[in-house]
Design an enzyme around this catalytic site. Structure first.
Site, PDB file in Angstrom:
ATOM      1  N   CYS A  67       0.838  -1.209   0.000  1.00  0.00           N
ATOM      2  CA  CYS A  67       0.000   0.000   0.000  1.00  0.00           C
ATOM      3  C   CYS A  67       0.872   1.258   0.000  1.00  0.00           C
ATOM      4  CB  CYS A  67      -0.917  -0.061   1.222  1.00  0.00           C
ATOM      5  SG  CYS A  67      -1.661   1.507   1.710  1.00  0.00           S
ATOM      6  N   CYS A  70       0.114   3.935   2.576  1.00  0.00           N
ATOM      7  CA  CYS A  70       0.519   3.466   3.910  1.00  0.00           C
ATOM      8  C   CYS A  70       2.001   3.762   4.128  1.00  0.00           C
ATOM      9  CB  CYS A  70       0.303   1.969   4.058  1.00  0.00           C
ATOM     10  SG  CYS A  70      -1.418   1.451   3.940  1.00  0.00           S
TER      11      CYS A  70
END
Ligand SMILES: [Zn+2]
Length: 147
Positions: A67, A70
């Site tokens: 991600c 993230c």
């Protein structure tokens, strides 16, 4: 009196009123109880922190290695830990490694933040944020919950 779970050995550590929890050493393994940064946890460790943290909140970042947002938020989350400790302990849960724990939380999109007090999720939000916004969201939500 606040209580934190030691990230090294899992022991519960009580910090008396008036003592700086950031200086506290674990009574069992003598490591620093608050590390100045987020603690990576498994699902089982998350449960231990939820059950064993008293008088302070937990802020959990659910993330995954694939991600991008993230990853870009990770240094922001670490910076927020330096501001929010000792009122809030910051935790990170890898949803790829711990899918059962992530689904138990009802994670739909990541990065997802969960604010936990007295073992219960009191608020959640999703999407990457700068450190200042993480700190503001956490403090405002806690102030509202206390009112
Ligand atoms: Zn310890």
């Amino acid at each position: 009196m606040t209580q934190f779970v030691c990230p090294s050995c899992g022991a519960g550590n009580r910090v008396p009123e008036g003592r700086d929890a950031r200086q506290a050493k674990c009574g069992k393994c003598h490591q620093t109880v608050l590390t100045g940064g987020p603690v990576e946890v498994t699902g089982a460790e998350l449960q231990a922190h939820r059950a064993g943290t008293k008088g302070a909140a937990l802020l959990l970042d659910v993330w995954a290695p694939w991600c991008g947002p993230c990853k870009s938020m990770a240094p922001q989350f670490a910076a927020a830990a330096r501001e929010l400790e000792p009122d809030v302990r910051l935790l990170k849960l890898n949803s790829d490694a711990e899918p059962a724990a992530a689904s138990a939380l009802g994670v739909s999109g990541i990065p997802a933040l969960f604010l936990i007090r007295d073992g219960k999720v009191i608020a959640q939000t999703a999407g990457a944020m700068p450190a200042s916004q993480i700190v503001n969201w956490t403090r405002q939500t806690l102030a509202k919950a206390a009112a």
